[in-house]
Structure formats: structure tokens, C-alpha cells
Motif scaffolding. Structure first.
Motif, PDB file in Angstrom:
ATOM      1  N   LYS A 166     -11.065 -16.627   6.868  1.00  0.00           N
ATOM      2  CA  LYS A 166     -11.518 -16.054   5.597  1.00  0.00           C
ATOM      3  C   LYS A 166     -10.484 -16.171   4.482  1.00  0.00           C
ATOM      4  N   ILE A 167      -9.216 -16.245   4.862  1.00  0.00           N
ATOM      5  CA  ILE A 167      -8.127 -16.433   3.894  1.00  0.00           C
ATOM      6  C   ILE A 167      -7.320 -17.639   4.344  1.00  0.00           C
ATOM      7  N   ARG A 168      -7.242 -18.675   3.519  1.00  0.00           N
ATOM      8  CA  ARG A 168      -6.520 -19.870   3.947  1.00  0.00           C
ATOM      9  C   ARG A 168      -5.050 -19.528   4.190  1.00  0.00           C
ATOM     10  N   PRO A 169      -4.396 -20.181   5.139  1.00  0.00           N
ATOM     11  CA  PRO A 169      -3.035 -19.803   5.530  1.00  0.00           C
ATOM     12  C   PRO A 169      -2.037 -19.771   4.375  1.00  0.00           C
ATOM     13  N   GLU A 170      -2.153 -20.721   3.441  1.00  0.00           N
ATOM     14  CA  GLU A 170      -1.203 -20.762   2.326  1.00  0.00           C
ATOM     15  C   GLU A 170      -1.300 -19.504   1.472  1.00  0.00           C
ATOM     16  N   VAL A 171      -2.513 -18.993   1.308  1.00  0.00           N
ATOM     17  CA  VAL A 171      -2.726 -17.765   0.541  1.00  0.00           C
ATOM     18  C   VAL A 171      -2.389 -16.540   1.393  1.00  0.00           C
ATOM     19  N   ALA A 172      -2.740 -16.589   2.666  1.00  0.00           N
ATOM     20  CA  ALA A 172      -2.453 -15.465   3.575  1.00  0.00           C
ATOM     21  C   ALA A 172      -0.958 -15.198   3.677  1.00  0.00           C
ATOM     22  N   ALA A 173      -0.143 -16.239   3.494  1.00  0.00           N
ATOM     23  CA  ALA A 173       1.311 -16.073   3.588  1.00  0.00           C
ATOM     24  C   ALA A 173       1.876 -15.242   2.453  1.00  0.00           C
ATOM     25  N   ILE A 174       1.126 -15.076   1.369  1.00  0.00           N
ATOM     26  CA  ILE A 174       1.650 -14.351   0.205  1.00  0.00           C
ATOM     27  C   ILE A 174       0.853 -13.076  -0.064  1.00  0.00           C
ATOM     28  N   GLN A 175       0.277 -12.496   0.984  1.00  0.00           N
ATOM     29  CA  GLN A 175      -0.412 -11.211   0.835  1.00  0.00           C
ATOM     30  C   GLN A 175       0.542 -10.102   0.395  1.00  0.00           C
ATOM     31  N   GLU A 176       1.771 -10.143   0.885  1.00  0.00           N
ATOM     32  CA  GLU A 176       2.733  -9.083   0.574  1.00  0.00           C
ATOM     33  C   GLU A 176       3.025  -9.008  -0.927  1.00  0.00           C
ATOM     34  N   PRO A 177       3.402 -10.107  -1.612  1.00  0.00           N
ATOM     35  CA  PRO A 177       3.632  -9.988  -3.057  1.00  0.00           C
ATOM     36  C   PRO A 177       2.344  -9.752  -3.844  1.00  0.00           C
ATOM     37  N   PHE A 178       1.233 -10.308  -3.376  1.00  0.00           N
ATOM     38  CA  PHE A 178      -0.046 -10.022  -4.006  1.00  0.00           C
ATOM     39  C   PHE A 178      -0.315  -8.518  -3.947  1.00  0.00           C
ATOM     40  N   GLY A 179       0.077  -7.902  -2.835  1.00  0.00           N
ATOM     41  CA  GLY A 179      -0.086  -6.462  -2.682  1.00  0.00           C
ATOM     42  C   GLY A 179       0.723  -5.657  -3.687  1.00  0.00           C
ATOM     43  N   ASN A 180       1.873  -6.191  -4.128  1.00  0.00           N
ATOM     44  CA  ASN A 180       2.623  -5.526  -5.193  1.00  0.00           C
ATOM     45  C   ASN A 180       1.758  -5.380  -6.440  1.00  0.00           C
ATOM     46  N   ALA A 181       1.085  -6.471  -6.812  1.00  0.00           N
ATOM     47  CA  ALA A 181       0.236  -6.452  -7.996  1.00  0.00           C
ATOM     48  C   ALA A 181      -0.979  -5.554  -7.792  1.00  0.00           C
ATOM     49  N   VAL A 182      -1.505  -5.546  -6.563  1.00  0.00           N
ATOM     50  CA  VAL A 182      -2.628  -4.649  -6.252  1.00  0.00           C
ATOM     51  C   VAL A 182      -2.199  -3.192  -6.445  1.00  0.00           C
ATOM     52  N   HIS A 183      -1.023  -2.836  -5.944  1.00  0.00           N
ATOM     53  CA  HIS A 183      -0.520  -1.473  -6.099  1.00  0.00           C
ATOM     54  C   HIS A 183      -0.385  -1.121  -7.577  1.00  0.00           C
ATOM     55  N   ALA A 184       0.178  -2.047  -8.364  1.00  0.00           N
ATOM     56  CA  ALA A 184       0.340  -1.796  -9.802  1.00  0.00           C
ATOM     57  C   ALA A 184      -1.000  -1.600 -10.491  1.00  0.00           C
ATOM     58  N   CYS A 185      -1.986  -2.426 -10.111  1.00  0.00           N
ATOM     59  CA  CYS A 185      -3.295  -2.391 -10.776  1.00  0.00           C
ATOM     60  C   CYS A 185      -4.184  -1.252 -10.292  1.00  0.00           C
ATOM     61  N   THR A 186      -3.792  -0.586  -9.225  1.00  0.00           N
ATOM     62  CA  THR A 186      -4.580   0.550  -8.735  1.00  0.00           C
ATOM     63  C   THR A 186      -3.891   1.887  -8.999  1.00  0.00           C
ATOM     64  N   LYS A 187      -2.776   1.852  -9.717  1.00  0.00           N
ATOM     65  CA  LYS A 187      -2.065   3.102 -10.025  1.00  0.00           C
ATOM     66  C   LYS A 187      -2.911   3.996 -10.921  1.00  0.00           C
ATOM     67  N   VAL A 188      -3.640   3.378 -11.863  1.00  0.00           N
ATOM     68  CA  VAL A 188      -4.621   4.097 -12.679  1.00  0.00           C
ATOM     69  C   VAL A 188      -5.905   3.282 -12.665  1.00  0.00           C
ATOM     70  N   ASN A 189      -6.999   3.900 -13.059  1.00  0.00           N
ATOM     71  CA  ASN A 189      -8.296   3.224 -13.071  1.00  0.00           C
ATOM     72  C   ASN A 189      -8.358   2.228 -14.240  1.00  0.00           C
ATOM     73  N   LEU A 190      -8.608   0.962 -13.950  1.00  0.00           N
ATOM     74  CA  LEU A 190      -8.676  -0.071 -14.988  1.00  0.00           C
ATOM     75  C   LEU A 190     -10.106  -0.379 -15.427  1.00  0.00           C
ATOM     76  N   ARG A 191     -11.083   0.186 -14.748  1.00  0.00           N
ATOM     77  CA  ARG A 191     -12.475  -0.140 -15.078  1.00  0.00           C
ATOM     78  C   ARG A 191     -12.797   0.263 -16.519  1.00  0.00           C
ATOM     79  N   GLY A 192     -13.301  -0.718 -17.277  1.00  0.00           N
ATOM     80  CA  GLY A 192     -13.676  -0.472 -18.656  1.00  0.00           C
ATOM     81  C   GLY A 192     -12.503  -0.369 -19.615  1.00  0.00           C
ATOM     82  N   LYS A 193     -11.295  -0.673 -19.151  1.00  0.00           N
ATOM     83  CA  LYS A 193     -10.096  -0.504 -19.974  1.00  0.00           C
ATOM     84  C   LYS A 193      -9.623  -1.828 -20.575  1.00  0.00           C
ATOM     85  N   ARG A 194      -8.910  -1.690 -21.701  1.00  0.00           N
ATOM     86  CA  ARG A 194      -8.192  -2.831 -22.283  1.00  0.00           C
ATOM     87  C   ARG A 194      -6.765  -2.773 -21.756  1.00  0.00           C
TER      88      ARG A 194
END
Length: 389
Positions: A166-194
Motif C-alpha cells: 500500500k505504501i511503496r518502499p521509497e515512501v515508506a522509508a520516510i514515514q518518520e519525517p513525514f510524521g513530523n509534518a503530520v504532528h505540526a499540521c494536527t496541532k490545531v484544526n486546519l479545516r476551513g483555515k487559511r
């Protein structure tokens, strides 16, 4: 099996911190699971890396701009001169202790990624659920030997099963840094926001795509490098602005013209949320200036030392909230990461492969053919590089 293995390392004796750069490919002792010698190995897992990502933290080690004290102090603790670097991992389990199997359900052959922060599990923060700010954590590839090697031994509780159908290996290898951005983007609700993303390096680029997926209605990137600005546009930014150069007299100062442009793009109000992703003092002030009254500033970028906040009274009177983000919430962020990468609507997975990893062109390197000069050129050209094993 051989008693040694190849690894990309920093050697404090052979590579003086102040006068060298890069990582050496050297032979080091191969880790093994031996419960007779160490009872902790009952819950440890031996992994053969398949793909590893090269992080901004690794770049800081490469150019000797970050983590000197953490590396040197941990080497003193371990009474050895060499640290194997690397913490972004996709690999296959080749051996494990009995508790890793019985308690965590892992088996030889499982494909896993890993949380890079090895938590203690007993400090106050861990016991109240704030494991991402564990008071006694160790970081793979910095204060513990990492994954730029033929084998790496890790605690079972740090591992994350990954489905590479479901996740190609090249992308799966960088889940950890992608998760940094996920944490940042889920700190507050972004829905409907600028939203403004100040600094479109690797994590900032991830954040552009994630903010859009999280329902942000308008995304503004702030990035001086045109190559990164173009990537941000391809990842979903509605507008990418270039900040003016920092003042030599006041390197912390915000850019008034940037603030004006952001106000014009947001009906004179400012963005609801600004994510500061670069760590420069001027960028912090740009982020604060960019938000509306009552807005939120997410601080992810990291630089050591003091910082100056302009017009601190304005931040209080305008009710601007600052939120700091470090690492990933373990393992809540990983669940969201999995959902975002396995989903194809929106298709962040393919955008990462096509835009950030450039379909593997110039971003993929074979471990066995490691050449320091070629690798350095790649990590200074592309936002993300992946090593194959």
C-alpha cells in the motif's frame, strides 16, 4: 554470519568535529540478539534495512552544525569512538527476542519502520501519555547506533508495521519525517483555515500537502529557493512568496513586505494558522506577523541559542497562540501518517514520489556503492535522499 558489518559512521577520533564533514563507510561490530548475554535482548529486534532516508538532522551531522554534544556525550557513555548514523528506516526483521514475539507479535520477515525516539516509559511524561517529550529518551542514529548499516538492533516497542503493498518502499522509508509534518499540521484544526507555511524545506513541503489534505482552504508557502517554491506549488500551495534577505543589522527582523503580501491575499486579515518550519529567528517573526488576531503559530523549526520576538506586546494583545512541536505523538501521529499515505484521495503518496523524491532520479543511492562526494552533492541538491540496501 560475519561478526562485522558495513555502516555509515561518524568517528570522533578520526573525524574531528571542527575540521571535517561527511560520514565514513566503515566496518563495525554487527549487532545480534543474545538473551544470555543481555536480558534486555528479550524485547529487542534485529532488522536488515531495505531503504533508509537521509534527514535534515543527518545533514546537520554531515556538515557538523548540529548534535555534537548529544553524539559525543553518548559515545562517552558507551565508551567507544564511533556512532552509526541514521534514523529513517524501512526494513525486514531477521531475528528477535522472545518478548518481542510474545508481547508485540512480531515475527521474522515482518516489514517495519521505526519511531526514532526510544522512550524510557517510566518518567513523568511517559506515565501521563506525553511520550514524545520523554525526559530520558534516546534518539536513533544520534545517541544510539542507527540504521545506515547492514543491520540495526531496536526495541520492539519502537517499531511500526508497514504494508509495502500500500505504501511503496521509497515512501515508506520516510514515514518518520513525514510524521513530523503530520504532528505540526494536527496541532490545531486546519479545516476551513487559511494557512501559511514559512519555510518549504523537506518538512515544510510535506506540510503543504498535509495542510491541503486536512482541509485548509488556502495555503501560502514562504520560501526563498525557487526549486523548493516550485515543489510547494506542485504539492498544493495556492501561492508561494519569497521573503526579502535578512537585515545584517537585525537578522531577527521580520519582512514587512512579506507581511503586506500575506495580508493582501487574506482580505487584510492575515492567515488563521502559520507553521514556522525553518527555525530562523526572522522566520519566527514572519510567522507571528502573518497570523490574524487570535491566530495560531506552530513552531517546528529548530535552531539553538536565543531568539528575539518583535513587538512581544502585540502577540499578547492580539491573542496570538504559540504551539511548539517536537517529533511525533507516539503512536497517534503514526496512525494518521499511515492513513494519509495509504489513501489515494488525496494522493499524497504519489506526490511525494513524483515531486519530493523526483521519481528516484538523483535521489536514490545504493549503500554498497556509497561515495561521499556524490552523496554530498545529492543532499545539497534534493530535499530528500533515500539509500537502498
Amino acid at each position: 554470519m560475519s561478526e562485522s558489518m558495513w555502516a555509515l559512521t561518524y568517528d570522533r577520533e578520526a573525524q574531528p568535529w571542527e575540521s571535517t564533514v561527511g560520514l565514513r563507510k566503515t566496518e563495525v561490530p554487527r549487532p545480534r540478539i543474545d538473551t544470555g548475554a543481555d536480558y534486555h535482548d528479550r524485547s529487542m529486534v534485529l532488522i536488515r534495512p531495505m531503504m533508509t532516508g537521509f534527514c535534515g538532522s543527518d545533514r546537520g551531522i554531515w556538515f557538523r552544525t548540529a548534535f555534537k554534544d548529544m553524539i559525543h556525550n553518548s559515545l562517552e557513555r558507551d565508551r567507544k569512538p564511533v556512532r552509526t548514523i541514521g534514523h529513517e528506516l524501512l526494513g525486514q526483521i531477521v531475528d528477535l527476542g522472545p518478548d518481542a514475539r510474545q508481547t508485540y507479535g512480531f515475527e521474522v520477515g515482518d516489514i517495519v519502520s521505526t519511531e526514532s525516539h526510544i522512550i524510557c516509559g517510566v518518567c513523568y511524561q511517559c506515565r501521563v501519555g506525553d511520550t514524545h517529550v520523554c525526559a530520558d529518551d534516546k534518539i536513533i542514529g544520534i545517541s544510539e547506533d542507527g540504521c545506515f548499516a547492514e543491520f540495526v538492533k531496536l526495541p520492539a516497542r519502537s517499531l511500526w508495521r508497514t504494508d509495502i503493498t500500500k505504501i511503496r518502499p521509497e515512501v515508506a522509508a520516510i514515514q518518520e519525517p513525514f510524521g513530523n509534518a503530520v504532528h505540526a499540521c494536527t496541532k490545531v484544526n486546519l479545516r476551513g483555515k487559511r494557512v501559511a507555511i514559512v519555510g518549504c524545506g523537506t518538512i515544510g513541503l510535506f506540510a503543504v500537502a498535509i495542510a491541503r489534505a486536512m482541509g485548509a482552504t488556502y495555503v501560502i508557502g514562504v520560501e526563498p529557493m525557487e526549486s523548493h517554491a516550485e515543489m510547494a506549488r506542485r504539492l498544493g500551495a495556492d501561492e508561494v512568496l519569497r521573503p526579502e534577505k535578512q537585515s545584517s543589522e537585525k537578522p531577527y527582523a521580520s519582512d514587512p513586505s512579506l507581511t503586506e503580501k500575506i495580508r493582501k491575499l487574506t482580505d487584510g486579515v492575515g492567515v488563521d494558522v502559520a507553521l514556522e518550519m525553518s527555525g530562523f529567528n526572522s522566520s519566527v517573526n514572519n510567522a507571528i506577523r502573518a497570523v490574524r488576531r487570535g491566530g495560531d503559530v506552530i513552531l517546528f523549526g529548530l535552531k539553538s541559542g536565543d531568539a528575539v520576538i518583535e513587538s512581544f506586546d502585540r502577540m499578547i494583545v492580539d491573542g496570538v497562540s504559540l504551539h511548539s512541536v517536537v517529533g511525533r505523538q507516539i503512536f497517534e501521529t503514526w496512525h494518521i501518517t499511515r492513513q494519509l499515505l495509504e489513501s489515494r484521495d488525496p494522493n499524497i503518496h504519489d506526490l511525494i514520489w513524483e515531486v519530493i523524491l523526483n521519481r528516484g532520479e538523483g535521489t536514490m543511492f545504493d549503500f554498497r556503492d556509497y561515495d561521499q562526494a556524490a552523496f554530498q552533492k545529492a543532499i545539497t541538491t534534493h530535499p530528500k535522499v533515500v539509500i537502498r540496501y
